[in-house]
Each structure stands twice: as structure tokens, then as C-alpha cells.
Design an enzyme around this catalytic site. Structure first.
Site, PDB file in Angstrom:
ATOM      1  CG  ASN A  13      -1.694   1.260   1.395  1.00 54.70           C
ATOM      2  OD1 ASN A  13      -1.788   2.049   0.444  1.00 54.70           O
ATOM      3  ND2 ASN A  13      -2.254   1.481   2.573  1.00 54.70           N
ATOM      4  CE  LYS A  15      -0.032   3.452   4.575  1.00 57.90           C
ATOM      5  NZ  LYS A  15       0.031   3.578   6.010  1.00 57.90           N
ATOM      6  CG  HIS A  99      -5.770   2.245   4.820  1.00 56.57           C
ATOM      7  ND1 HIS A  99      -5.341   3.258   5.648  1.00 56.57           N
ATOM      8  CD2 HIS A  99      -4.792   1.303   4.812  1.00 56.57           C
ATOM      9  CE1 HIS A  99      -4.136   2.935   6.110  1.00 56.57           C
ATOM     10  NE2 HIS A  99      -3.788   1.763   5.622  1.00 56.57           N
ATOM     11  CD  GLU A 101      -2.867   5.848   6.360  1.00 58.22           C
ATOM     12  OE1 GLU A 101      -2.826   5.881   5.118  1.00 58.22           O
ATOM     13  OE2 GLU A 101      -1.976   5.311   7.065  1.00 58.22           O
ATOM     14  CD  GLU A 171      -3.708  -2.272   7.080  1.00 55.77           C
ATOM     15  OE1 GLU A 171      -2.610  -2.573   6.638  1.00 55.77           O
ATOM     16  OE2 GLU A 171      -4.266  -1.193   6.852  1.00 55.77           O
ATOM     17  N   GLY A 177       2.222   2.361  10.612  1.00 54.31           N
ATOM     18  CA  GLY A 177       3.209   3.429  10.469  1.00 54.31           C
ATOM     19  C   GLY A 177       3.910   3.795  11.764  1.00 54.31           C
ATOM     20  CB  SER A 217       4.752  -1.810  11.899  1.00 48.56           C
ATOM     21  OG  SER A 217       4.438  -0.444  12.082  1.00 48.56           O
TER      22      SER A 217
END
Ligand code: PGA
Length: 257
Positions: A13, A15, A99, A101, A171, A177, A217
Site C-alpha cells: 500500500n 499511500k 483503510h 486513514e 490492520e 506506520g 508495520s
């Protein structure tokens, strides 16, 4: 992983990273080290505008190119949005949906995530549906309830025969991250719970065949241990997927016979 029943998928991914020319440079480097990935599928999800460049750069490799988001609407006056049909027409197969985010910064609620998943399936795409708890939710001890709700809502009205097109990615938000990975046991425990929810909704055969990823991560150091878990069928990888050597190590970990 359990290759007897379901496919293994290593999905990057990216991003909002890499320009089209950086994408080409990445592909050129990756190609020199990419194993013949016999045992796992390999995918990179890139920003919409770079999809054609990535497809060209990865042509003649086993690396598929996917999208990071899709509109819940079919077409019309939705300035700035990209429809599932547009992605399908480009030759895209996989699209990330929900996701964390997107949920956090663009308010993609569980209901919107469901609409996006349905729009993707309707157009013939394979959604990678992301679910995961925040640190507060984990500490409150409501991870299981929350994941159950996210999975059930995301799959509302998805017919059983389309479940072979669906991938779920667990996730945990606190691991994305942050360099803080869920332990292999934590990842497997939640992935197993997701499979239980799917079993209750669709029965044992469907549940057994659904690919469930872990993301947060995952990197070249911890991939092998995570992927050794029976219910971790691959990874959704952010940071480490931007570095060819790291992505290759992860693919190799998934590719062991
Ligand atoms: P990360 O991102 O690997 O950088 O933690 C994972 C993701 O957001 O999908």
C-alpha cells in the site's frame, strides 16, 4: 498461511508516495531481485494517477497493480472521485477499501465501506476490506466486538458466491506506520476471529477459503513470523513496500514451500 485452502497475498500500500517516474525506478530495481513468486500473489496498490505507469513498469512480471480507494457511487456529479468501472476498465483487479486513514481523515464509515465494497464487487473488482481497532479500543477490551461489527457491516449484502473475490485485512490502527507491530499471536487471534465471523455468515467452506491479511508495520524483519501463523494469509504493507529490498524479503518469506 494455509495454502491448501486459500491464496497467499503480499500487497503493498503505497499511500500518497512516489511519482510516476519514481514508480518506474522502483519497478526496475524490484525486477532485478524479484523471486519467481510461485506460492504467493504479489500486488502493489498505488495512487490512481500512477496506475497506468505502474502497469507499464510491471508488465511481464507477476506483480499486479491495484488501487487504494474507490468511490461508492457508480457515476455522475462526484467531482474528484474515481469509480469502480473506471478501475476495472484500466485492468485493475484489487482495490483497498476502508483503510484506517480513509476512515479517519475522510470519514469512511462502516456503512460507506460496505457501499464501496459492493460497488467494487459489482464492477468485478476484488476489494481488500480493512478493519482494525484503535489503541483505546484495544485497551478497553472491545477489540473482538469492534472487529465483528466492522466485518459484518462491511459484508452486508455481499452474496456468498462473491466471497471468493473478497480479501480482508486486519490492520490495528496502533500498529500502522508506528513501527509497533502486533505480535504474531495477536495478529493470528484477530484473523481467526474474522474467519469465525465469516463462518457464521457464510459457512465453513467460504470461511476457509477467504484470504485474511495482517497489516501494520509488517517488514522484512517480522514478516516470516507473522506469515507463519495459520490465519495470517499475507500482508498489507505500507512503509516497507516502498523499498525494493524489503518488499523482496517479505515476498520471499511468503514464498517458502
Ligand atoms: P505500515 O502501513 O506497513 O507502514 O504500517 C500499513 C498500512 O497502512 O496498510
Amino acid at each position: 498461511m494455509n495454502r491448501r485452502y486459500r491464496k497467499t497475498l503480499i500487497a503493498g500500500n503505497w499511500k500518497m508516495n512516489k511519482t510516476a517516474s519514481e514508480t518506474k525506478a522502483f519497478a526496475d530495481e524490484l525486477k532485478t531481485m524479484l523471486p519467481k513468486a510461485k506460492w504467493c500473489d504479489v500486488l502493489v496498490c498505488v495512487p490512481y494517477v500512477n496506475i497506468p505507469a505502474a502497469q507499464k513498469a510491471f508488465k511481464d512480471t507477476r506483480v499486479m497493480v491495484g488501487a487504494e480507494n474507490v468511490s461508492e457511487y457508480e457515476k455522475g456529479a462526484y467531482t474528484g472521485e474515481v469509480s469502480a468501472a473506471m478501475l476495472k476498465d484500466l485492468g485493475v483487479k484489487y482495490v483497498i477499501v476502508g483503510h484506517s486513514e480513509r476512515r479517519q481523515y475522510w470519514n469512511d464509515t462502516d456503512v460507506i465501506v460496505n457501499k464501496k465494497a459492493l460497488a467494487a464487487i459489482e464492477a468485478g473488482l476484488y476489494p481488500i476490506i480493512c478493519v482494525g481497532e484503535s489503541l483505546e479500543q484495544r485497551e478497553l477490551g472491545i477489540t473482538k466486538e469492534l472487529i465483528d461489527l466492522q466485518v459484518k457491516t462491511a459484508l452486508a449484502n455481499v452474496p456468498a458466491d462473491k466471497m471468493r473475490h473478497v480479501v480482508i485485512a486486519y490492520e490495528p490502527i496502533w500498529a500502522i506506520g508506528t513501527g509497533r507491530t502486533a505480535t504474531a499471536e495477536q495478529a493470528n487471534e484477530v484473523n481467526q476471529e474474522i474467519r469465525t465471523v465469516i463462518r457464521k455468515l457464510y459457512g465453513a467452506r467460504v470461511a476457509r477459503s477467504v484470504t485474511i491479511l495482517y497489516g501494520g508495520s509488517m517488514n522484512d524483519q517480522n514478516a516470516e513470523e507473522l506469515l507463519a501463523q495459520p490465519d495470517v494469509d499475507g500482508g498489507l504493507i505500507g512503509g516497507a513496500s516502498l523499498v525494493p529490498t524489503k518488499l523482496t524479503t517479505i515476498i520471499n518469506a511468503a514464498n517458502q514451500e
